[in-house]
Design an enzyme around this catalytic site. Structure first.
Site, mmCIF file in Angstrom:
data_model
loop_
_atom_site.group_PDB
_atom_site.id
_atom_site.type_symbol
_atom_site.label_atom_id
_atom_site.label_comp_id
_atom_site.label_asym_id
_atom_site.label_seq_id
_atom_site.Cartn_x
_atom_site.Cartn_y
_atom_site.Cartn_z
ATOM 1 N N GLN A 19 67.585 133.149 34.488
ATOM 2 C CA GLN A 19 69.035 133.029 34.334
ATOM 3 C C GLN A 19 69.650 134.355 33.923
ATOM 4 O O GLN A 19 70.715 134.743 34.421
ATOM 5 C CB GLN A 19 69.365 131.950 33.298
ATOM 6 C CG GLN A 19 69.195 130.533 33.792
ATOM 7 C CD GLN A 19 69.625 129.502 32.773
ATOM 8 O OE1 GLN A 19 70.251 129.829 31.772
ATOM 9 N NE2 GLN A 19 69.290 128.241 33.023
ATOM 10 N N HIS A 51 69.712 123.300 29.535
ATOM 11 C CA HIS A 51 69.165 123.889 28.317
ATOM 12 C C HIS A 51 70.271 124.764 27.729
ATOM 13 O O HIS A 51 70.970 125.462 28.470
ATOM 14 C CB HIS A 51 67.932 124.716 28.658
ATOM 15 C CG HIS A 51 67.157 125.220 27.480
ATOM 16 N ND1 HIS A 51 67.170 124.596 26.246
ATOM 17 C CD2 HIS A 51 66.331 126.294 27.340
ATOM 18 C CE1 HIS A 51 66.376 125.252 25.416
ATOM 19 N NE2 HIS A 51 65.866 126.298 26.047
ATOM 20 N N TYR A 73 64.474 125.964 41.968
ATOM 21 C CA TYR A 73 63.669 124.829 42.407
ATOM 22 C C TYR A 73 62.282 124.898 41.761
ATOM 23 O O TYR A 73 61.265 124.795 42.419
ATOM 24 C CB TYR A 73 63.553 124.825 43.939
ATOM 25 C CG TYR A 73 63.443 123.439 44.533
ATOM 26 C CD1 TYR A 73 64.548 122.591 44.570
ATOM 27 C CD2 TYR A 73 62.243 122.975 45.055
ATOM 28 C CE1 TYR A 73 64.454 121.328 45.119
ATOM 29 C CE2 TYR A 73 62.129 121.716 45.604
ATOM 30 C CZ TYR A 73 63.245 120.888 45.630
ATOM 31 O OH TYR A 73 63.157 119.625 46.165
ATOM 32 N N GLY A 74 62.320 125.069 40.431
ATOM 33 C CA GLY A 74 61.074 125.202 39.697
ATOM 34 C C GLY A 74 60.733 123.973 38.885
ATOM 35 O O GLY A 74 60.098 123.044 39.366
ATOM 36 N N VAL A 75 61.193 123.931 37.605
ATOM 37 C CA VAL A 75 60.830 122.846 36.698
ATOM 38 C C VAL A 75 61.787 121.656 36.824
ATOM 39 O O VAL A 75 61.367 120.540 37.118
ATOM 40 C CB VAL A 75 60.792 123.355 35.241
ATOM 41 C CG1 VAL A 75 60.484 122.212 34.283
ATOM 42 C CG2 VAL A 75 59.730 124.458 35.095
ATOM 43 N N ASP A 111 64.963 130.363 31.693
ATOM 44 C CA ASP A 111 65.851 131.155 30.834
ATOM 45 C C ASP A 111 65.795 132.636 31.203
ATOM 46 O O ASP A 111 66.830 133.310 31.267
ATOM 47 C CB ASP A 111 65.451 130.973 29.362
ATOM 48 C CG ASP A 111 65.673 129.549 28.872
ATOM 49 O OD1 ASP A 111 66.612 128.900 29.350
ATOM 50 O OD2 ASP A 111 64.903 129.096 28.008
#
Length: 348
Positions: free
Chosen positions: A103, A124, A38-40, A100
């Site tokens: 992840q 992405h 729940y960031g970008v 990234d």
């Protein structure tokens, strides 16, 4: 898919007329979409999906700022907001929207819940394209798909609330169920895309990394700073230098550019501006193109990805990043910008 002519080159795109929201909802009516992170991108995509009538839940680390943000946005613990593992267990489509670096870190916790028939969704291509470096290797019995909005999650949400759409690319890396492509398109419509154009995971990450380091962020900051410095070194005030470098660009010219293109923007500027722009665009092009060629080569070889992985995996990464961002934020140009923005009529 609709055939469209882009500057003399024909491409296939998916429009909302061709694949309407009702069709997307029907196709995904039996799916539970678990948005992890729940960031970008997470807030914009999950809120748009929720508002569009999809069955969506959020998985996030408990106790952090982003957990609190999810609470503030109306996600309910135990109903639509869960810790990461529980959300992955419940979800049939796992939207992997962590950074990234995160992840890579969280992947061992995600992988056990990717059971046969589920879909793993990215925005992405980094984790999959560089899977030998990231270790993100899904099993062969799950769909692996991508929808990449061409802008931030904040822009995606803002445009959705304005009744507009942000264009997105989509891709299928692995089709285990035979419905991966339609899953990707339906999700692209659900998150609020304007239209969807097809790509591959590799092309998405190559273009994205080049764009971020180039005209979207890195190059534009470098160009703005260079012009600002030259004006200041030649006796222009901070306010004049900033207005001529940034404010006129973002507040006057870019809206014209966005509305109808660079050619239309040129046509709506003075003849003096037109003459100078036409004369000087070639020297700037010739100076910048070798840098872009070097940048693309670094992306394609994986060197740029490895630098990101190495840097982002250090224990003090966030502290060092904040130091660099603070230096940028406290530079004269951007301190001047903060004052100029406050002086805009809408802020007074």
């Amino acid at each position: 898919m609709a055939k469209m002519n882009f500057g003399g080159v024909e491409e296939s795109v998916v429009t909302r007329e061709e694949f309407p929201l009702e069709k997307a909802r029907e196709f995904l009516k039996n799916e539970t979409i678990a948005v992890i992170g729940y960031g970008v991108q997470g807030p914009g995509q999950s809120l748009n999906l929720r508002d569009n009538g999809f069955n969506v839940i959020v998985g996030q680390r408990k106790g952090g700022k982003t957990w609190d943000k999810a609470l503030a946005d109306g996600w309910i613990p135990g109903e639509t907001l869960f810790d990461i593992e529980e959300a992955c267990e419940k979800g049939t489509i796992i939207q992997y929207l962590l950074s990234d670096a995160a992840q890579i870190e969280v992947w061992p916790r995600i992988k056990p819940y990717l059971t046969a028939g589920k879909a793993l969704y990215f925005s992405h291509g980094f984790g999959i394209t560089y899977k030998e470096r990231t270790g993100i290797v899904p099993s062969a019995d799950v769909d692996v798909i991508l929808v990449a909005p061409k802008g931030s999650g904040t822009s995606l949400r803002r445009m959705f609330l304005e009744g507009r759409g942000l264009n997105s690319s989509f891709a299928v890396f692995q089709d285990a169920t035979g419905k991966a492509r339609d899953r990707a398109i339906a999700l692209g419509i659900g998150v609020g895309s304007g239209y969807l154009f097809e790509t591959t995971f590799k092309k998405e990450v190559y273009s994205d990394l080049t764009g971020e380091r180039g005209t979207l962020m890195g190059a534009i900051q470098g160009l703005l700073l260079a012009q600002y410095e030259v004006l200041r070194e030649n006796g222009h005030s901070p306010s004049e230098a900033f207005n001529e470098t940034v404010e006129e660009l973002t507040q006057s010219l870019m809206p014209l550019f966005a509305e109808n293109g660079m050619d239309w923007m040129y046509a709506n500027c003075s003849t003096t501006a037109q003459r100078g722009a036409l004369d000087w665009m070639t020297p700037f092009h010739d100076a910048a193109k070798p840098v872009f060629e070097k940048l693309y080569k670094e992306v394609a070889t994986g060197n740029e990805a490895q630098r990101s992985i190495d840097t982002n995996s250090k224990s003090d990464y966030r502290e060092r990043l904040e130091e660099e961002l603070k230096e940028l934020r406290e530079s004269e140009m951007w301190r001047t910008g903060a004052v100029v923005r406050k002086l805009r009529p809408e802020n007074n």
